[in-house]
Design a protein around this motif. Structure first.
Motif, PDB file in Angstrom:
ATOM      1  N   LYS A 288       0.833  -1.202   0.000  1.00  0.00           N
ATOM      2  CA  LYS A 288       0.000   0.000   0.000  1.00  0.00           C
ATOM      3  C   LYS A 288       0.867   1.251   0.000  1.00  0.00           C
ATOM      4  CE  LYS A 288      -3.662   2.404   2.572  1.00  0.00           C
ATOM      5  NZ  LYS A 288      -4.499   2.411   3.807  1.00  0.00           N
ATOM      6  N   ALA A 289       1.972   1.223   0.753  1.00  0.00           N
ATOM      7  CA  ALA A 289       2.876   2.376   0.805  1.00  0.00           C
ATOM      8  C   ALA A 289       3.537   2.619  -0.553  1.00  0.00           C
ATOM      9  CB  ALA A 289       3.938   2.158   1.885  1.00  0.00           C
ATOM     10  N   ILE A 290       3.855   1.557  -1.272  1.00  0.00           N
ATOM     11  CA  ILE A 290       4.397   1.723  -2.624  1.00  0.00           C
ATOM     12  C   ILE A 290       3.349   2.369  -3.524  1.00  0.00           C
ATOM     13  CG2 ILE A 290       5.228   0.494  -4.670  1.00  0.00           C
ATOM     14  CD1 ILE A 290       6.427  -1.612  -2.783  1.00  0.00           C
ATOM     15  N   TRP A 291       2.134   1.871  -3.468  1.00  0.00           N
ATOM     16  CA  TRP A 291       1.024   2.427  -4.253  1.00  0.00           C
ATOM     17  C   TRP A 291       0.816   3.908  -3.940  1.00  0.00           C
ATOM     18  CZ3 TRP A 291      -3.628   3.948  -1.750  1.00  0.00           C
ATOM     19  CH2 TRP A 291      -4.670   4.335  -2.614  1.00  0.00           C
ATOM     20  N   ALA A 292       1.008   4.274  -2.665  1.00  0.00           N
ATOM     21  CA  ALA A 292       0.801   5.660  -2.231  1.00  0.00           C
ATOM     22  C   ALA A 292       2.015   6.544  -2.509  1.00  0.00           C
ATOM     23  CB  ALA A 292       0.469   5.687  -0.742  1.00  0.00           C
ATOM     24  N   GLY A 293       3.108   5.964  -2.999  1.00  0.00           N
ATOM     25  CA  GLY A 293       4.290   6.747  -3.321  1.00  0.00           C
ATOM     26  C   GLY A 293       5.225   6.997  -2.157  1.00  0.00           C
ATOM     27  N   GLU A 294       5.024   6.289  -1.035  1.00  0.00           N
ATOM     28  CA  GLU A 294       5.879   6.497   0.138  1.00  0.00           C
ATOM     29  C   GLU A 294       7.222   5.789   0.004  1.00  0.00           C
ATOM     30  OE1 GLU A 294       3.868   5.797   3.889  1.00  0.00           O
ATOM     31  OE2 GLU A 294       1.928   6.146   2.929  1.00  0.00           O
ATOM     32  N   CYS A 295       7.286   4.753  -0.799  1.00  0.00           N
ATOM     33  CA  CYS A 295       8.530   4.028  -1.050  1.00  0.00           C
ATOM     34  C   CYS A 295       8.405   3.352  -2.408  1.00  0.00           C
ATOM     35  CB  CYS A 295       8.822   3.016   0.058  1.00  0.00           C
ATOM     36  SG  CYS A 295       7.473   1.864   0.397  1.00  0.00           S
ATOM     37  N   ASP A 296       9.502   2.741  -2.857  1.00  0.00           N
ATOM     38  CA  ASP A 296       9.516   2.142  -4.187  1.00  0.00           C
ATOM     39  C   ASP A 296       9.572   0.618  -4.176  1.00  0.00           C
ATOM     40  OD1 ASP A 296       9.480   4.685  -5.260  1.00  0.00           O
ATOM     41  OD2 ASP A 296      11.642   4.769  -5.577  1.00  0.00           O
ATOM     42  N   ILE A 297      10.188   0.043  -3.142  1.00  0.00           N
ATOM     43  CA  ILE A 297      10.257  -1.410  -3.034  1.00  0.00           C
ATOM     44  C   ILE A 297      10.011  -1.831  -1.595  1.00  0.00           C
ATOM     45  CG2 ILE A 297      11.881  -1.611  -4.969  1.00  0.00           C
ATOM     46  CD1 ILE A 297      14.099  -2.170  -2.946  1.00  0.00           C
ATOM     47  N   SER A 298       9.595  -3.089  -1.432  1.00  0.00           N
ATOM     48  CA  SER A 298       9.384  -3.623  -0.087  1.00  0.00           C
ATOM     49  C   SER A 298       9.660  -5.108  -0.073  1.00  0.00           C
ATOM     50  CB  SER A 298       7.943  -3.375   0.381  1.00  0.00           C
ATOM     51  OG  SER A 298       7.032  -4.222  -0.317  1.00  0.00           O
ATOM     52  N   LEU A 299       9.928  -5.635   1.114  1.00  0.00           N
ATOM     53  CA  LEU A 299      10.023  -7.069   1.313  1.00  0.00           C
ATOM     54  C   LEU A 299       8.635  -7.618   1.613  1.00  0.00           C
ATOM     55  CD1 LEU A 299      13.213  -7.154   3.551  1.00  0.00           C
ATOM     56  CD2 LEU A 299      12.997  -8.236   1.298  1.00  0.00           C
ATOM     57  N   GLY A 300       8.363  -8.823   1.103  1.00  0.00           N
ATOM     58  CA  GLY A 300       7.063  -9.419   1.385  1.00  0.00           C
ATOM     59  C   GLY A 300       7.043 -10.879   0.978  1.00  0.00           C
ATOM     60  N   ASN A 301       6.053 -11.613   1.472  1.00  0.00           N
ATOM     61  CA  ASN A 301       5.854 -13.001   1.058  1.00  0.00           C
ATOM     62  C   ASN A 301       4.995 -13.043  -0.192  1.00  0.00           C
ATOM     63  OD1 ASN A 301       7.371 -13.935   3.174  1.00  0.00           O
ATOM     64  ND2 ASN A 301       5.622 -14.574   4.429  1.00  0.00           N
ATOM     65  N   THR A 302       5.258 -14.013  -1.049  1.00  0.00           N
ATOM     66  CA  THR A 302       4.552 -14.093  -2.327  1.00  0.00           C
ATOM     67  C   THR A 302       3.046 -14.215  -2.171  1.00  0.00           C
ATOM     68  OG1 THR A 302       5.261 -16.420  -2.263  1.00  0.00           O
ATOM     69  CG2 THR A 302       6.375 -14.977  -3.834  1.00  0.00           C
ATOM     70  N   TYR A 303       2.578 -15.002  -1.185  1.00  0.00           N
ATOM     71  CA  TYR A 303       1.145 -15.289  -1.127  1.00  0.00           C
ATOM     72  C   TYR A 303       0.300 -14.053  -0.856  1.00  0.00           C
ATOM     73  CZ  TYR A 303       1.662 -15.408   3.984  1.00  0.00           C
ATOM     74  OH  TYR A 303       1.939 -15.092   5.302  1.00  0.00           O
ATOM     75  N   TYR A 304       0.923 -12.990  -0.329  1.00  0.00           N
ATOM     76  CA  TYR A 304       0.145 -11.773  -0.084  1.00  0.00           C
ATOM     77  C   TYR A 304      -0.358 -11.157  -1.385  1.00  0.00           C
ATOM     78  CZ  TYR A 304       1.293 -11.738   4.874  1.00  0.00           C
ATOM     79  OH  TYR A 304       1.393 -12.067   6.211  1.00  0.00           O
ATOM     80  N   MET A 305       0.334 -11.409  -2.495  1.00  0.00           N
ATOM     81  CA  MET A 305      -0.165 -10.914  -3.768  1.00  0.00           C
ATOM     82  C   MET A 305      -1.534 -11.531  -4.066  1.00  0.00           C
ATOM     83  SD  MET A 305      -0.110  -9.110  -6.491  1.00  0.00           S
ATOM     84  CE  MET A 305       1.518  -8.370  -6.671  1.00  0.00           C
ATOM     85  N   GLY A 306      -1.649 -12.833  -3.864  1.00  0.00           N
ATOM     86  CA  GLY A 306      -2.943 -13.483  -4.065  1.00  0.00           C
ATOM     87  C   GLY A 306      -4.007 -12.959  -3.132  1.00  0.00           C
TER      88      GLY A 306
END
Length: 335
Positions: free
Chosen positions: A202-220
């Motif tokens: 959400k922060a990337i979408w809002a323009g607060e940052c450009d990349i983040s760490l995350g687990n793949t399943y959260y995309m689903g």
């Protein structure tokens, strides 16, 4: 409480219900509805009923309190550190099974047979489609490069998902280099670590940052949600690797309790859960990757891209957890 179908069976802390033959009792950190496709398939295939006790936390403490009177046959959870915590507390037993060994690759089970992985998720980079060239993100080591200054978001460094990743850095590079890496990543943060993996997208979408760490399943999970789909659509899923290894993965897994009252049924369930068919059922429900030979992820998950998983045995990483956590706190990563 134990849940079977829609009926709740209330337990006191040390009480052992009079279960009929043909049942198996499962303690899990995952909600029963996420396990339902698996437990229903197992019951249909074997006639053995499955009672699920969902725990928000405190699995180790509960099993210790119940001791030899515990009704639990199996524990089912995510993240190697949580599985290791149950094993390290002496609350599991070794399981030897040709079926399990055939279905679960060596890096995804305890060499001594105390826990067995079932599906994996990769710890990847979510990157803005507008502001990041996918070719820029190649390795975990690269996240400490000053080119990312003010551009990275992440959840707490002390969260088990990040501790496992730092344990992998430790395994590949040693303590001194890992501390320097943590300091470099911290210097590149756009904001203080906070929220969960979805909050970073959400922060990337809002323009607060450009990349983040995350687990793949959260995309689903985000694509399922009408509001969060817009966040998901704003990022690419990128699979960094270690410079001399693969992409870091973690697992969901199962272990048999030390005092399993229904051991034979528990073993049958473990073997069923490890089968390619069961792994695919569970992986589909949770947007994860099955690990049995011949099994495949669903098309949506495969569409995020292919990767070579790091081959380090996850027990090795679990044993480095304490050292990793000390380094995270030493650099005051969340400060």
């Amino acid at each position: 409480m134990f849940l079977r179908a829609t009926t709740a069976l209330t337990l006191t802390a040390l009480a052992v219900p009079a279960f009929a033959e043909g049942e198996v009792n499962l303690y899990s950190y995952r909600q029963p509805e996420l396990l339902a496709p698996l437990t229903d398939a197992f019951t249909e295939a074997t006639g053995i009923a499955v009672n699920v006790a969902h725990l928000d936390d405190g699995m180790v403490e509960r099993l210790k309190a119940e001791g030899s009177r515990s009704p639990a046959d199996l524990v089912f959870t995510v993240d190697i550190s949580r599985l290791f915590a149950v094993v390290d507390a002496g609350l599991t037993q070794s399981v030897e099974s040709e079926t399990l060994s055939e279905n679960v690759p060596a890096q995804y089970h305890d060499p001594d047979g105390h826990w067995w992985g079932l599906t994996t998720r990769a710890r990847i980079v979510y990157a803005s489609k507008e502001r990041v060239d996918p070719a820029e993100v190649t390795s975990y080591e690269d996240l400490a490069d000053p080119k990312w200054q003010g551009r990275i978001c992440t959840r707490s460094g002390t969260h088990p998902y990040n501790v496992a990743l730092v344990s992998a850095v430790l395994h590949h590079h040693g303590e001194e280099a890992t501390k320097a890496w943590l300091e470099g990543v911290k210097a590149n943060l756009a904001r203080k670590p906070q929220g969960n993996d979805r909050a970073q997208v959400k922060a990337i979408w809002a323009g607060e940052c450009d990349i983040s760490l995350g687990n793949t399943y959260y995309m689903g999970k985000m694509l399922e949600d009408e509001e969060q789909k817009e966040w998901a659509d704003s990022v690419n899923v990128l699979f960094p690797t270690f410079e001399e290894g693969g992409t870091h993965v973690n697992i969901s897994g199962v272990a048999m309790t030390a005092n399993a009252p229904n051991r034979d049924n528990a073993l049958k369930m473990m073997e069923f859960l490890s089968s390619p068919e069961a792994q695919e059922i569970y992986a589909e429900a949770n947007y994860e990757y099955p690990i049995a030979p011949g099994s495949e992820a669903i098309d949506l998950v495969k569409g995020w891209g292919s990767f070579e998983a790091d081959e380090t045995n996850l027990m090795t990483l679990a044993e480095l957890r304490g050292q990793a956590l000390r380094l995270i706190e030493e650099v005051d990563f969340d400060g």
